[in-house]
Design a protein around this motif. Structure first.
Motif, PDB file in Angstrom:
ATOM      1  N   ALA A 163     -36.486   5.783 -67.457  1.00 44.23           N
ATOM      2  CA  ALA A 163     -36.314   7.229 -67.313  1.00 44.23           C
ATOM      3  C   ALA A 163     -35.438   7.760 -68.430  1.00 44.23           C
ATOM      4  N   GLY A 164     -35.696   8.986 -68.837  1.00 49.08           N
ATOM      5  CA  GLY A 164     -34.865   9.629 -69.835  1.00 49.08           C
ATOM      6  C   GLY A 164     -33.588  10.157 -69.225  1.00 49.08           C
ATOM      7  N   ALA A 165     -32.598  10.405 -70.075  1.00 46.65           N
ATOM      8  CA  ALA A 165     -31.302  10.893 -69.593  1.00 46.65           C
ATOM      9  C   ALA A 165     -31.438  12.205 -68.836  1.00 46.65           C
ATOM     10  N   ASN A 166     -32.348  13.053 -69.262  1.00 47.49           N
ATOM     11  CA  ASN A 166     -32.531  14.353 -68.602  1.00 47.49           C
ATOM     12  C   ASN A 166     -33.152  14.216 -67.220  1.00 47.49           C
ATOM     13  N   ASP A 167     -33.831  13.096 -66.979  1.00 56.95           N
ATOM     14  CA  ASP A 167     -34.488  12.894 -65.682  1.00 56.95           C
ATOM     15  C   ASP A 167     -33.562  12.271 -64.642  1.00 56.95           C
ATOM     16  N   LEU A 168     -32.477  11.657 -65.101  1.00 58.70           N
ATOM     17  CA  LEU A 168     -31.643  10.884 -64.182  1.00 58.70           C
ATOM     18  C   LEU A 168     -31.028  11.712 -63.049  1.00 58.70           C
ATOM     19  N   PRO A 169     -30.501  12.919 -63.307  1.00 58.56           N
ATOM     20  CA  PRO A 169     -29.965  13.692 -62.179  1.00 58.56           C
ATOM     21  C   PRO A 169     -31.005  13.966 -61.101  1.00 58.56           C
ATOM     22  N   GLU A 170     -32.239  14.202 -61.482  1.00 56.56           N
ATOM     23  CA  GLU A 170     -33.290  14.426 -60.487  1.00 56.56           C
ATOM     24  C   GLU A 170     -33.566  13.164 -59.693  1.00 56.56           C
ATOM     25  N   VAL A 171     -33.511  12.017 -60.367  1.00 59.04           N
ATOM     26  CA  VAL A 171     -33.695  10.758 -59.656  1.00 59.04           C
ATOM     27  C   VAL A 171     -32.569  10.553 -58.655  1.00 59.04           C
ATOM     28  N   ARG A 175     -31.609  10.604 -53.222  1.00 64.17           N
ATOM     29  CA  ARG A 175     -30.679  10.085 -52.229  1.00 64.17           C
ATOM     30  C   ARG A 175     -30.702   8.561 -52.140  1.00 64.17           C
ATOM     31  N   PHE A 176     -29.770   7.967 -52.839  1.00 65.03           N
ATOM     32  CA  PHE A 176     -29.501   6.537 -52.753  1.00 65.03           C
ATOM     33  C   PHE A 176     -28.284   6.328 -51.863  1.00 65.03           C
ATOM     34  N   ASP A 177     -27.960   5.071 -51.629  1.00 62.40           N
ATOM     35  CA  ASP A 177     -26.763   4.758 -50.830  1.00 62.40           C
ATOM     36  C   ASP A 177     -25.530   4.579 -51.697  1.00 62.40           C
ATOM     37  N   HIS A 178     -25.731   4.375 -52.995  1.00 58.56           N
ATOM     38  CA  HIS A 178     -24.629   4.348 -53.961  1.00 58.56           C
ATOM     39  C   HIS A 178     -25.231   4.532 -55.345  1.00 58.56           C
ATOM     40  N   VAL A 179     -24.494   5.213 -56.202  1.00 55.47           N
ATOM     41  CA  VAL A 179     -24.926   5.446 -57.579  1.00 55.47           C
ATOM     42  C   VAL A 179     -23.873   4.886 -58.515  1.00 55.47           C
ATOM     43  N   PHE A 180     -24.312   4.069 -59.468  1.00 58.40           N
ATOM     44  CA  PHE A 180     -23.413   3.448 -60.440  1.00 58.40           C
ATOM     45  C   PHE A 180     -23.860   3.874 -61.829  1.00 58.40           C
ATOM     46  N   PHE A 181     -22.947   4.541 -62.567  1.00 59.48           N
ATOM     47  CA  PHE A 181     -23.304   5.091 -63.874  1.00 59.48           C
ATOM     48  C   PHE A 181     -22.297   4.669 -64.924  1.00 59.48           C
ATOM     49  N   THR A 182     -22.790   4.227 -66.075  1.00 60.01           N
ATOM     50  CA  THR A 182     -21.948   3.941 -67.228  1.00 60.01           C
ATOM     51  C   THR A 182     -22.404   4.832 -68.376  1.00 60.01           C
ATOM     52  N   GLY A 183     -21.478   5.598 -68.958  1.00 63.90           N
ATOM     53  CA  GLY A 183     -21.862   6.498 -70.049  1.00 63.90           C
ATOM     54  C   GLY A 183     -20.757   7.459 -70.408  1.00 63.90           C
ATOM     55  N   ASN A 184     -21.153   8.596 -70.978  1.00 66.06           N
ATOM     56  CA  ASN A 184     -20.158   9.570 -71.419  1.00 66.06           C
ATOM     57  C   ASN A 184     -19.810  10.559 -70.309  1.00 66.06           C
ATOM     58  N   ARG A 185     -18.775  11.337 -70.553  1.00 64.36           N
ATOM     59  CA  ARG A 185     -18.266  12.248 -69.523  1.00 64.36           C
ATOM     60  C   ARG A 185     -19.272  13.341 -69.169  1.00 64.36           C
ATOM     61  N   LYS A 186     -19.952  13.873 -70.167  1.00 67.07           N
ATOM     62  CA  LYS A 186     -20.894  14.960 -69.919  1.00 67.07           C
ATOM     63  C   LYS A 186     -22.007  14.514 -68.995  1.00 67.07           C
ATOM     64  N   GLY A 188     -21.958  11.838 -67.104  1.00 66.78           N
ATOM     65  CA  GLY A 188     -21.362  11.416 -65.847  1.00 66.78           C
ATOM     66  C   GLY A 188     -21.113  12.580 -64.907  1.00 66.78           C
ATOM     67  N   SER A 189     -20.712  13.711 -65.458  1.00 68.88           N
ATOM     68  CA  SER A 189     -20.493  14.909 -64.646  1.00 68.88           C
ATOM     69  C   SER A 189     -21.798  15.387 -64.014  1.00 68.88           C
ATOM     70  N   ARG A 190     -22.878  15.323 -64.777  1.00 63.23           N
ATOM     71  CA  ARG A 190     -24.190  15.725 -64.245  1.00 63.23           C
ATOM     72  C   ARG A 190     -24.628  14.795 -63.121  1.00 63.23           C
ATOM     73  N   ILE A 191     -24.397  13.515 -63.306  1.00 62.26           N
ATOM     74  CA  ILE A 191     -24.760  12.547 -62.272  1.00 62.26           C
ATOM     75  C   ILE A 191     -23.944  12.779 -61.005  1.00 62.26           C
ATOM     76  N   ALA A 192     -22.645  13.025 -61.174  1.00 61.55           N
ATOM     77  CA  ALA A 192     -21.774  13.243 -60.019  1.00 61.55           C
ATOM     78  C   ALA A 192     -22.181  14.491 -59.245  1.00 61.55           C
ATOM     79  N   ARG A 193     -22.549  15.553 -59.956  1.00 62.13           N
ATOM     80  CA  ARG A 193     -22.984  16.775 -59.279  1.00 62.13           C
ATOM     81  C   ARG A 193     -24.270  16.542 -58.496  1.00 62.13           C
ATOM     82  N   ALA A 194     -25.198  15.795 -59.097  1.00 58.60           N
ATOM     83  CA  ALA A 194     -26.457  15.512 -58.405  1.00 58.60           C
ATOM     84  C   ALA A 194     -26.216  14.663 -57.167  1.00 58.60           C
ATOM     85  N   ALA A 195     -25.316  13.680 -57.267  1.00 58.69           N
ATOM     86  CA  ALA A 195     -25.013  12.817 -56.131  1.00 58.69           C
ATOM     87  C   ALA A 195     -24.297  13.584 -55.027  1.00 58.69           C
TER      88      ALA A 195
END
Length: 467
Positions: A163-171, A175-186, A188-195
């Protein structure tokens, strides 16, 4: 307690004995016992002075509690006998680690295999199913994982998606049971908001401007060798590498020269020809790093760039100021700015003005310097007289704090990250002669008996109150 003082909550919180309302002749909102006010003030002064922070102090106080109980065991038995009249067997308490369910692991292009597989090991060990998303920036590695993991692991429990970086927040929103992300702050913030939309817990291992303080009392040669290795390994594409150097003014020239010498030793006079020197992962990262290089400070070593090869030479910048672009963004490239300070106090103030980093490094022969840097700065991890190694040791948790992330992993800590620690109380029905006291109607006698029962405890681990 004798005596009371009139003061509102805000006054007590700020350590004042009387509030502005009282001084103006108006009634205060609250009254507090004078002794309590004095004890609170003394306790706050002691805490702010750092009295409770030293490990030795804490151990001494805990040992004193044990000593008190041991030396006065007969007295406590007698007092408890007078107060409680009899002993009672208690319930068994335990904690069970159970898997969270299906977890989503997003790797990073800096270390595309490690940031996918190390969290996966913890997820498997904890009993979870997992879906992995390698970084699109490292397409060949992502394709290899996509092809090999189904061949080796259970095809129903473990999967790889491209998946592309732009698709990850939609993924993540699936709704998973836990999300683990390694990357930059920008990102990471998008991932946290989606979660957050599905209240999914997250672990974020983010980048940060990792400071490296070099004291005037250090071994310049060893310091330069270790910094050069950590900063320019993998062409500087590392979350844990030193991001900038704060060195004492008196040793800047020596340090820069030593760094230059080790760069030649590592990569030769022309790093472009070295098989040990890497390239930027793509043009986006190349252009970002090049622009920061050109717009910040003065090039003391390196500075050559070749866009067609995504090549940036190992570069050292001097005369850098805090407002330069390279001090405003994380550096995922082979460029290190060297700033000067007059003493360690200035370095600590400078570090603490920035967001909390993933790592802090300190080089000095003086143990007091190391101790102060470790205790007076906040970071995900700390390492003295070396760099990056603390992030590779599985016995240590690795993760950020504040803007550099949340949560940690590695070894046992990966297992804990992907587990829910469930508190369990195993009870029987044989103590209903006591537990009936919790049921209404409530009477004074019942309350007294409940207070008595709630004070019961047992020193052996694994037991709790019976009510």
């Amino acid at each position: 307690m004798s005596g009371k003082i009139r003061a509102c909550y805000a006054c007590q919180r700020n350590g004042r004995l009387t509030c502005r309302r009282t001084r103006l002749g108006e009634p205060c909102l609250k009254t507090y016992p004078l002794e309590c006010v004095d004890l609170l003030k003394r306790s706050r002064v002691a805490f702010q002075a750092g009295r409770t922070l030293k490990e030795g102090f804490r151990l001494a106080q805990l040992e004193a509690v044990v000593q008190m109980l041991e030396e006065h065991e007969c007295g406590f038995v007698d007092a408890l006998g007078r107060d409680l009249h009899k002993s009672t067997t208690l319930d068994e308490c335990l904690m069970v680690s159970e898997p969270l369910g299906v977890v989503f692991i997003m790797g990073n292009w800096c270390s595309p295999v490690q940031t996918c597989l190390v969290p996966l090991v913890g997820a498997i060990a904890a009993g979870n199913c997992a879906i992995i998303s390698p970084s699109e920036y490292t397409a060949h590695t992502a394709e290899l994982l996509h092809r090999l993991i189904p061949f080796y692991l259970d095809n129903e429990c473990f999967h790889v998606i491209l998946a592309g970086a732009n698709d990850l927040p939609e993924v993540v929103e699936l709704r998973f049971d836990h999300v683990f992300f390694t990357g930059n702050r920008k990102e990471g913030s998008r991932i946290a908001r989606a979660a957050a939309c599905t209240l999914t817990p997250v672990t974020l291992i983010l980048g940060g401007k990792n400071p490296c303080y070099v004291d005037q009392h250090c071994d310049i040669a060893i310091t330069a060798q270790r910094i050069a290795w950590a900063r320019f390994h993998n062409a500087g594409q590392s979350l844990a590498a030193p991001d900038y150097i704060l060195c004492h003014t008196d040793i800047q020239a020596q340090l820069v020269q030593a760094l230059k010498c080790y760069l030649i030793e590592f990569y030769g006079s022309d790093p472009r020809e070295s098989r040990s020197y890497g390239r930027m992962v793509n043009l986006e990262i190349f252009n970002r790093t090049r622009d920061m290089l050109w717009r910040s400070g003065k090039v003391a070593v390196g500075g050559q760039v070749i866009e067609a090869e995504k090549y940036i030479a190992p570069t050292i910048l001097t005369e850098v100021v805090e407002s330069d672009p390279i001090m405003q963004q994380d550096v995922f490239g082979p460029v290190v700015p060297v700033l000067t300070v007059n003493n360690m106090d200035e370095a600590i103030v400078f570090i603490n003005k920035q967001e909390k980093p993933l790592c802090v490094y300190a080089f000095s022969k003086n143990n007091e310097v190391i101790s102060r840097l470790m205790s007076e700065t906040s970071s995900g991890s700390f390492c003295s007289n070396d760099s990056v190694l603390q992030s590779l040791m599985v016995a240590l948790p690795f993760g950020g704090v504040g803007a550099s992330g949340m949560g940690s992993y590695h070894g046992r800590y990966s297992f804990d990250t992907f587990s829910h620690r469930k508190s369990c109380l195993l009870r029987g029905t044989r103590f209903e002669c006591v537990t009936y006291l919790r049921y209404p109607p409530y009477e004074d006698r019942n309350l007294s008996l409940m207070s008595w029962a709630c004070t019961l405890s047992q020193r052996s681990q694994g037991w709790c109150q019976i009510l």
